[in-house]
Design a protein around this motif. Structure first.
Motif, PDB file in Angstrom:
ATOM      1  N   ILE A  33      -2.443  10.999  -1.567  1.00 23.93           N
ATOM      2  CA  ILE A  33      -2.252  12.283  -0.903  1.00 23.93           C
ATOM      3  C   ILE A  33      -0.762  12.615  -0.953  1.00 23.93           C
ATOM      4  O   ILE A  33       0.064  11.855  -0.450  1.00 23.93           O
ATOM      5  N   ILE A  34      -0.421  13.742  -1.581  1.00 31.34           N
ATOM      6  CA  ILE A  34       0.962  14.187  -1.693  1.00 31.34           C
ATOM      7  C   ILE A  34       1.099  15.477  -0.893  1.00 31.34           C
ATOM      8  O   ILE A  34       0.383  16.444  -1.149  1.00 31.34           O
ATOM      9  N   THR A  35       2.019  15.473   0.066  1.00 30.79           N
ATOM     10  CA  THR A  35       2.226  16.624   0.933  1.00 30.79           C
ATOM     11  C   THR A  35       3.660  17.116   0.808  1.00 30.79           C
ATOM     12  O   THR A  35       4.598  16.318   0.868  1.00 30.79           O
ATOM     13  N   ALA A  36       3.834  18.432   0.632  1.00 30.65           N
ATOM     14  CA  ALA A  36       5.159  19.044   0.564  1.00 30.65           C
ATOM     15  C   ALA A  36       5.620  19.389   1.977  1.00 30.65           C
ATOM     16  O   ALA A  36       4.901  20.020   2.740  1.00 30.65           O
ATOM     17  N   ASN A  37       6.830  18.961   2.315  1.00 32.63           N
ATOM     18  CA  ASN A  37       7.418  19.251   3.621  1.00 32.63           C
ATOM     19  C   ASN A  37       8.231  20.543   3.546  1.00 32.63           C
ATOM     20  O   ASN A  37       8.676  20.930   2.466  1.00 32.63           O
ATOM     21  N   PRO A  38       8.453  21.203   4.683  1.00 36.35           N
ATOM     22  CA  PRO A  38       9.233  22.445   4.681  1.00 36.35           C
ATOM     23  C   PRO A  38      10.656  22.282   4.139  1.00 36.35           C
ATOM     24  O   PRO A  38      11.232  23.223   3.612  1.00 36.35           O
ATOM     25  N   ASP A  39      11.226  21.060   4.238  1.00 43.52           N
ATOM     26  CA  ASP A  39      12.596  20.847   3.762  1.00 43.52           C
ATOM     27  C   ASP A  39      12.661  20.542   2.260  1.00 43.52           C
ATOM     28  O   ASP A  39      13.724  20.259   1.729  1.00 43.52           O
ATOM     29  N   GLY A  40      11.520  20.581   1.572  1.00 43.90           N
ATOM     30  CA  GLY A  40      11.489  20.374   0.127  1.00 43.90           C
ATOM     31  C   GLY A  40      11.207  18.944  -0.303  1.00 43.90           C
ATOM     32  O   GLY A  40      11.088  18.673  -1.490  1.00 43.90           O
ATOM     33  N   THR A  41      11.086  18.023   0.646  1.00 43.29           N
ATOM     34  CA  THR A  41      10.770  16.643   0.303  1.00 43.29           C
ATOM     35  C   THR A  41       9.251  16.467   0.231  1.00 43.29           C
ATOM     36  O   THR A  41       8.489  17.327   0.685  1.00 43.29           O
ATOM     37  N   LEU A  42       8.823  15.346  -0.331  1.00 37.64           N
ATOM     38  CA  LEU A  42       7.398  15.048  -0.462  1.00 37.64           C
ATOM     39  C   LEU A  42       7.051  13.795   0.318  1.00 37.64           C
ATOM     40  O   LEU A  42       7.814  12.835   0.343  1.00 37.64           O
ATOM     41  N   ASP A  43       5.887  13.797   0.952  1.00 42.53           N
ATOM     42  CA  ASP A  43       5.310  12.602   1.571  1.00 42.53           C
ATOM     43  C   ASP A  43       4.182  12.142   0.662  1.00 42.53           C
ATOM     44  O   ASP A  43       3.295  12.939   0.311  1.00 42.53           O
ATOM     45  N   ILE A  44       4.202  10.878   0.276  1.00 39.14           N
ATOM     46  CA  ILE A  44       3.164  10.319  -0.586  1.00 39.14           C
ATOM     47  C   ILE A  44       2.494   9.184   0.165  1.00 39.14           C
ATOM     48  O   ILE A  44       3.162   8.253   0.626  1.00 39.14           O
ATOM     49  N   LYS A  45       1.175   9.278   0.313  1.00 39.22           N
ATOM     50  CA  LYS A  45       0.404   8.262   1.019  1.00 39.22           C
ATOM     51  C   LYS A  45      -0.691   7.742   0.097  1.00 39.22           C
ATOM     52  O   LYS A  45      -1.279   8.511  -0.668  1.00 39.22           O
ATOM     53  N   PHE A  46      -0.951   6.465   0.193  1.00 41.83           N
ATOM     54  CA  PHE A  46      -2.034   5.826  -0.553  1.00 41.83           C
ATOM     55  C   PHE A  46      -3.015   5.249   0.444  1.00 41.83           C
ATOM     56  O   PHE A  46      -2.616   4.615   1.408  1.00 41.83           O
ATOM     57  N   GLU A  47      -4.300   5.495   0.212  1.00 42.99           N
ATOM     58  CA  GLU A  47      -5.333   4.953   1.091  1.00 42.99           C
ATOM     59  C   GLU A  47      -6.390   4.262   0.238  1.00 42.99           C
ATOM     60  O   GLU A  47      -6.748   4.731  -0.840  1.00 42.99           O
ATOM     61  N   ILE A  48      -6.870   3.121   0.735  1.00 41.44           N
ATOM     62  CA  ILE A  48      -7.928   2.382   0.060  1.00 41.44           C
ATOM     63  C   ILE A  48      -9.241   2.699   0.768  1.00 41.44           C
ATOM     64  O   ILE A  48      -9.319   2.645   2.002  1.00 41.44           O
ATOM     65  N   ILE A  49     -10.260   3.012   0.005  1.00 45.45           N
ATOM     66  CA  ILE A  49     -11.590   3.268   0.551  1.00 45.45           C
ATOM     67  C   ILE A  49     -12.322   1.940   0.612  1.00 45.45           C
ATOM     68  O   ILE A  49     -12.464   1.273  -0.425  1.00 45.45           O
ATOM     69  N   PRO A  50     -12.754   1.520   1.795  1.00 39.18           N
ATOM     70  CA  PRO A  50     -13.461   0.238   1.890  1.00 39.18           C
ATOM     71  C   PRO A  50     -14.792   0.293   1.140  1.00 39.18           C
ATOM     72  O   PRO A  50     -15.450   1.332   1.078  1.00 39.18           O
ATOM     73  N   ALA A  51     -15.154  -0.843   0.531  1.00 39.43           N
ATOM     74  CA  ALA A  51     -16.425  -0.927  -0.195  1.00 39.43           C
ATOM     75  C   ALA A  51     -17.581  -0.794   0.785  1.00 39.43           C
ATOM     76  O   ALA A  51     -17.538  -1.313   1.893  1.00 39.43           O
ATOM     77  N   ALA A  52     -18.614  -0.079   0.365  1.00 42.06           N
ATOM     78  CA  ALA A  52     -19.761   0.158   1.234  1.00 42.06           C
ATOM     79  C   ALA A  52     -20.720  -0.995   1.205  1.00 42.06           C
ATOM     80  O   ALA A  52     -20.879  -1.733   0.326  1.00 42.06           O
TER      81      ALA A  52
END
Length: 52
Positions: A33-52
């Motif tokens: 998930i990449i999110t643009a902040n109002p100040d022009g920087t980016l937040d990058i998050k990684f998430e693992i989906i647990p196996a069902a």
């Protein structure tokens, strides 16, 4: 509702939010998930989906 982003081969590679600030990409069991902040920087998050 999100906009689908496709590559040159017409395959879906991710989704862009309607406001254009968040891009989400899923590959395998990982979501990026990449999110643009109002100040022009980016937040990058990684998430693992647990196996069902």
């Amino acid at each position: 509702m999100e906009l689908q982003i496709k590559d040159l081969n017409k395959k879906r590679v991710g989704d862009l939010s309607r406001d254009g600030r968040t891009y989400t990409c899923k590959k395998g069991n990982c979501i990026t998930i990449i999110t643009a902040n109002p100040d022009g920087t980016l937040d990058i998050k990684f998430e693992i989906i647990p196996a069902a």
